[in-house]
Each structure stands twice: as C-alpha cells, then as structure tokens.
Design an enzyme around this catalytic site. Sequence first.
Site, PDB file in Angstrom:
ATOM      1  N   ASP A  28      -9.642   2.918   2.395  1.00 35.70           N
ATOM      2  CA  ASP A  28      -9.628   2.192   3.680  1.00 35.70           C
ATOM      3  C   ASP A  28     -10.154   3.058   4.829  1.00 35.70           C
ATOM      4  O   ASP A  28     -11.077   2.661   5.551  1.00 35.70           O
ATOM      5  CB  ASP A  28      -8.202   1.758   4.040  1.00 35.70           C
ATOM      6  N   LYS A  65       0.804  -1.233   0.000  1.00 35.67           N
ATOM      7  CA  LYS A  65       0.000   0.000   0.000  1.00 35.67           C
ATOM      8  C   LYS A  65       0.836   1.281   0.000  1.00 35.67           C
ATOM      9  O   LYS A  65       0.384   2.302  -0.502  1.00 35.67           O
ATOM     10  CB  LYS A  65      -0.949   0.019   1.205  1.00 35.67           C
ATOM     11  N   ASN A  84      -4.886   2.062  -1.682  1.00 33.72           N
ATOM     12  CA  ASN A  84      -5.428   0.699  -1.760  1.00 33.72           C
ATOM     13  C   ASN A  84      -6.248   0.473  -3.026  1.00 33.72           C
ATOM     14  O   ASN A  84      -6.693  -0.647  -3.286  1.00 33.72           O
ATOM     15  CB  ASN A  84      -6.281   0.377  -0.529  1.00 33.72           C
ATOM     16  N   ALA A 142       0.455   2.100  15.627  1.00 33.11           N
ATOM     17  CA  ALA A 142       0.992   3.290  14.959  1.00 33.11           C
ATOM     18  C   ALA A 142       1.625   2.918  13.623  1.00 33.11           C
ATOM     19  O   ALA A 142       2.626   3.494  13.225  1.00 33.11           O
ATOM     20  CB  ALA A 142       1.993   3.982  15.875  1.00 33.11           C
TER      21      ALA A 142
HETATM   22  P1  ATR Z   1      -0.269  -1.677   9.282  1.00 35.80           P
HETATM   23  O1  ATR Z   1       0.580  -0.947   8.296  1.00 35.80           O
HETATM   24  O2  ATR Z   1      -1.111  -2.773   8.693  1.00 35.80           O
HETATM   25  O3  ATR Z   1      -1.063  -0.784  10.157  1.00 35.80           O
HETATM   26  P2  ATR Z   1       2.167  -2.241  10.733  1.00 35.80           P
HETATM   27  O4  ATR Z   1       2.860  -1.131  10.084  1.00 35.80           O
HETATM   28  O5  ATR Z   1       2.800  -3.600  10.720  1.00 35.80           O
HETATM   29  O6  ATR Z   1       0.696  -2.512  10.213  1.00 35.80           O
HETATM   30  O7  ATR Z   1       1.890  -1.765  12.243  1.00 35.80           O
HETATM   31  C1  ATR Z   1       1.693  -2.654  13.209  1.00 35.80           C
HETATM   32  C2  ATR Z   1       1.392  -1.931  14.528  1.00 35.80           C
HETATM   33  O8  ATR Z   1       1.032  -2.931  15.446  1.00 35.80           O
HETATM   34  C3  ATR Z   1       2.572  -1.190  15.108  1.00 35.80           C
HETATM   35  O9  ATR Z   1       2.096  -0.046  15.758  1.00 35.80           O
HETATM   36  C4  ATR Z   1       3.135  -2.183  16.109  1.00 35.80           C
HETATM   37  O10 ATR Z   1       3.768  -1.589  17.224  1.00 35.80           O
HETATM   38  P3  ATR Z   1       5.289  -1.038  17.144  1.00 35.80           P
HETATM   39  O11 ATR Z   1       5.224   0.314  16.481  1.00 35.80           O
HETATM   40  O12 ATR Z   1       5.717  -0.962  18.578  1.00 35.80           O
HETATM   41  O13 ATR Z   1       6.061  -2.050  16.357  1.00 35.80           O
HETATM   42  C5  ATR Z   1       1.885  -2.840  16.587  1.00 35.80           C
HETATM   43  N1  ATR Z   1       2.178  -4.185  17.079  1.00 35.80           N
HETATM   44  C6  ATR Z   1       2.581  -5.249  16.374  1.00 35.80           C
HETATM   45  N2  ATR Z   1       2.737  -6.315  17.176  1.00 35.80           N
HETATM   46  C7  ATR Z   1       2.455  -5.908  18.428  1.00 35.80           C
HETATM   47  C8  ATR Z   1       2.397  -6.547  19.700  1.00 35.80           C
HETATM   48  N3  ATR Z   1       2.692  -7.841  19.859  1.00 35.80           N
HETATM   49  N4  ATR Z   1       2.019  -5.809  20.768  1.00 35.80           N
HETATM   50  C9  ATR Z   1       1.708  -4.501  20.642  1.00 35.80           C
HETATM   51  N5  ATR Z   1       1.734  -3.846  19.458  1.00 35.80           N
HETATM   52  C10 ATR Z   1       2.080  -4.537  18.370  1.00 35.80           C
END
Ligand code: ATR
Length: 281
Positions: free
Chosen positions: A106, A70, A91, A132
Amino acid sequence: MINGSTVLFGIMGDPISHTASPRMHNAAFQLLDLNYVYVPLHVLPTNLEAACRAARTLKLKGFNVTVPHKEAILAYLDEVDPFARAIGAVNTVVSIENRLVGFNTDAPGFLFALKEELGIKIAGKTVAILGAGGTAKALSIALAHAGVGKLGVINRTLANATSVISAVCDKCEASAITLNTPEMRRYLSQCDVIVNTTSVGMVEGESPVDDYGWVKQGQVVCDVIYSPEKTTLLREAEVRDAVVLNGVGMLAAQGMLAFELFTGKPVSYSFMKDQILKGKS
Ligand code: ATR
C-alpha cells in the site's frame, strides 16, 4: 478457462463487494496467459484465523487483505516482511512452500503513484498527512524510509498523531498537529505534499479540513479515497491551483506490486489503472 490446474488467488475483507482487485488481477492473468483466478472472499473478523487455515488447506497461491484485516492478519502468518512488520499491516500474502508470508504494497504503491503521475520524489520534501490510523502510520514509515525532509501528522485526536510520529521521529523531523487549528493552517501552507488518509470525503461534500486558505499554487494535494474520484478536499485544492491526485493511482500501484509478488512477473502500472477506470465507467 478455469480447469483442474487453475491456481487460486483472492482478497479477504469485510465488506468486499466493492473491491476492484479481482478485475485488475484477473485482467493481468489473462494478459500474461496465466491459468490463475482471483476471487473476492468475504471474511468476517471473527473468521480471519479460520480463513487463513482454509487458505493453506485449499492451497491459495496468494491473497490480498483489506479492511478490517490488515493488522489482525499478522498473527496468523508464518513470516512477515520487515517493512510490513515495521508498519504493522499486511495487504498481500504469498504462499511460499506452503508458508504464508505477508507484505505491504500500500505505502510503496502510494510513493510509486506519486512519482509516476506527478514526477515527485519525496526525499527532502515537507509533507503533511491528515489522519492517524493504519494508512497514516504506513505512509509515515514509507515516507521516512524515502528520506522525507519534514513530516507533520495532523489529526482530530492529537494523541493518535503523537503515536504515529513516535514510529518515525528517529528517522525524520516529525510533529503531531491538531486538525483544524491555526497551527495546522500554518504547517499546511509550508507543505510540498499533503495526503488525506482519513475516510472523510467518501461522502460527497464532506472534508477533513474546515478551511482552504492555506492552499498554495503548485502544492500537491492527494487523497487515498478513489470514490468519489474528486473529493471536496481535492476540488477545493484544485480551484486554488494546487496539483491533485486521487487514490486510483495508489490502488493501481499496490495491485501492480502485489501482482509481481504473486506471480514473479511484472505488469504495468497503466494496465492496472486502466482496469480500475474501466470498472468505474
Ligand atoms: P485506516 O486504518 O484505514 O487508516 P482508521 O484507523 O479508521 O483508518 O483511521 C481513521 C482516521 O481518520 C483517524 O485518524 C481518525 O481520527 P481520530 O484518530 O481522531 O479518530 C480520522 N477520522 C475519522 N473520522 C473523522 C472525522 N469525521 N473528522 C476528522 N478525522 C476523522
């Protein structure tokens, strides 16, 4: 019936076999008697540029883009709608006079589902986003555009939450908060709407939050996850009398908005949602 004049659409992603989009779009093409077909396209990240060239060569009329493309796709498009540009994620791509133009349905899809399913308008509301990443950033910008009152971006890594709010802090009152802290629990207890955008919850029993004492009766708790239908977060919120919404509505609404961009014709939200639910049963 596919024939020599069938118009091509698709969805690029990696992985792609789980996608509900072909079911939604093909059913809507059939409903409107359009000689169009929509197929899954398994595109590895290293092949995204080549896939965009192929889309032009093969004259795809439009395509959706899903994880992990994306953000990367912006580099290969001729034009990007200002809202998608601000979010930094696309998207939906439409070929307009053989120019690839990118959109984002989205985040508007999420706001549409919230209003359609629960009658909630975001203006003036206190909202929390868990996570985030790209989805959190898209939702934050859409919420700021929609006049959110107060926004908290809650994340495991505070620096990533700070980076998300930097994109919106001139448009609304926004703060970055660390996940699973007393500050988070305090903020969540004041929220009208809470949205989980992390992938935590796709595995049964897992949840981004480690406690639910903050849940208030009537609060709206949403998850962008649509499988399982009810994540641990939604189940725990519901037993405490919160109103819950899963990601099916957002998926249906982004599809509905993309369909209109693809065809110039409307399709109903409930039709798209029914196709997703039929696919799950
Ligand atoms: P997308 O682009 O689909 O929103 P992403 O960029 O992979 O997905 O973002 C994943 C989010 O989930 C991030 O905010 C991540 O936290 P970090 O910034 O600390 O990495 C959060 N995340 C992923 N696994 C996690 C976990 N086990 N516990 C808490 N937060 C998690």
